[in-house]
Scaffold this motif. Structure first.
Motif, PDB file in Angstrom:
ATOM      1  N   LEU A 164      34.417  39.393  37.681  1.00 56.34           N
ATOM      2  CA  LEU A 164      35.414  39.337  36.601  1.00 56.34           C
ATOM      3  C   LEU A 164      35.038  38.286  35.557  1.00 56.34           C
ATOM      4  CD1 LEU A 164      38.710  39.687  38.675  1.00 56.34           C
ATOM      5  CD2 LEU A 164      37.516  41.471  37.366  1.00 56.34           C
ATOM      6  N   LEU A 190      36.719  38.528  31.783  1.00 55.98           N
ATOM      7  CA  LEU A 190      38.148  38.721  32.011  1.00 55.98           C
ATOM      8  C   LEU A 190      38.808  37.427  32.469  1.00 55.98           C
ATOM      9  CD1 LEU A 190      38.045  42.206  33.753  1.00 55.98           C
ATOM     10  CD2 LEU A 190      38.714  41.680  31.402  1.00 55.98           C
ATOM     11  N   LEU A 232      44.125  38.928  39.583  1.00 58.67           N
ATOM     12  CA  LEU A 232      44.508  38.677  38.192  1.00 58.67           C
ATOM     13  C   LEU A 232      46.023  38.472  38.067  1.00 58.67           C
ATOM     14  CD1 LEU A 232      42.149  41.251  36.456  1.00 58.67           C
ATOM     15  CD2 LEU A 232      41.920  38.761  36.443  1.00 58.67           C
ATOM     16  N   ALA A 236      41.011  42.939  42.920  1.00 56.95           N
ATOM     17  CA  ALA A 236      40.780  42.287  41.629  1.00 56.95           C
ATOM     18  C   ALA A 236      42.065  42.252  40.809  1.00 56.95           C
ATOM     19  CB  ALA A 236      39.672  43.008  40.858  1.00 56.95           C
ATOM     20  N   VAL A 237      42.792  43.359  40.778  1.00 60.12           N
ATOM     21  CA  VAL A 237      44.060  43.400  40.042  1.00 60.12           C
ATOM     22  C   VAL A 237      45.037  42.401  40.645  1.00 60.12           C
ATOM     23  CG1 VAL A 237      46.080  44.825  39.493  1.00 60.12           C
ATOM     24  CG2 VAL A 237      43.767  45.764  39.193  1.00 60.12           C
ATOM     25  N   VAL A 275      39.321  46.236  34.046  1.00 60.82           N
ATOM     26  CA  VAL A 275      39.021  45.779  35.409  1.00 60.82           C
ATOM     27  C   VAL A 275      38.226  46.851  36.143  1.00 60.82           C
ATOM     28  CG1 VAL A 275      40.003  44.972  37.602  1.00 60.82           C
ATOM     29  CG2 VAL A 275      41.146  44.408  35.435  1.00 60.82           C
TER      30      VAL A 275
END
Length: 151
Positions: free
Chosen positions: A62, A67, A29, A25-26, A92
């Motif tokens: 997300l 986000l 992003l 996920a990071v 997150v």
């Protein structure tokens, strides 16, 4: 085909809450920030060398947590909902409920013996402390920090 396999095929899989999912996920992003605009899930999957189904589940989570935002259609894709400087890694982590992975694993393993309740209580205290410390560190880092360090 067994009933279970048929049910598995029909039911949409939820986004797994793991540290690997958090990392992915990071990275997604960061990729969105680097592309300073929008990216499709297919582009992100290709960019991160992931299965598109997995990245879509992560992106859906997300988006549900505000986000990122998604647009469907020809000019569709995903983009950050706010500035990368304002998205902390704690947001997150919390959105993906990663803490559940460790907690569930440790607490599930404390069953069936004479002092299980005492161990479970002790583990709960330790897990609370781990969670507090983890969130403290993650609150001090943003997506922009990761982007800057990964250039």
């Amino acid at each position: 085909m067994s009933i279970q396999k048929a049910a598995d095929k029909k039911a949409p899989m939820a986004c797994p809450s793991t540290y690997k999912t958090f990392s992915l996920a990071v990275q997604a992003l960061v990729a969105l920030e680097r592309h300073s605009g929008k990216c499709s899930s297919g582009d992100l999957a290709s960019y991160l060398h992931l299965e598109s189904t997995l990245i879509r589940r992560i992106l859906k989570t997300l988006a549900q947590e505000n986000l990122i935002e998604s647009r469907e259609g020809r000019d569709g894709g995903y983009r950050l909902k706010k500035d990368a400087q304002q998205i902390t890694l704690a947001e997150v982590y919390t959105a993906l409920q990663v803490h559940s992975s460790l907690s569930d694993s440790m607490l599930d393993a404390t069953a069936g013996h004479c002092f299980a309740d005492q161990i479970k209580e002790s583990f709960s205290d330790i897990l609370s402390e781990i969670e507090e410390n983890t969130l403290s560190v993650l609150r001090s880092r943003t997506i922009a920090d990761i982007v800057e360090r990964s250039v």
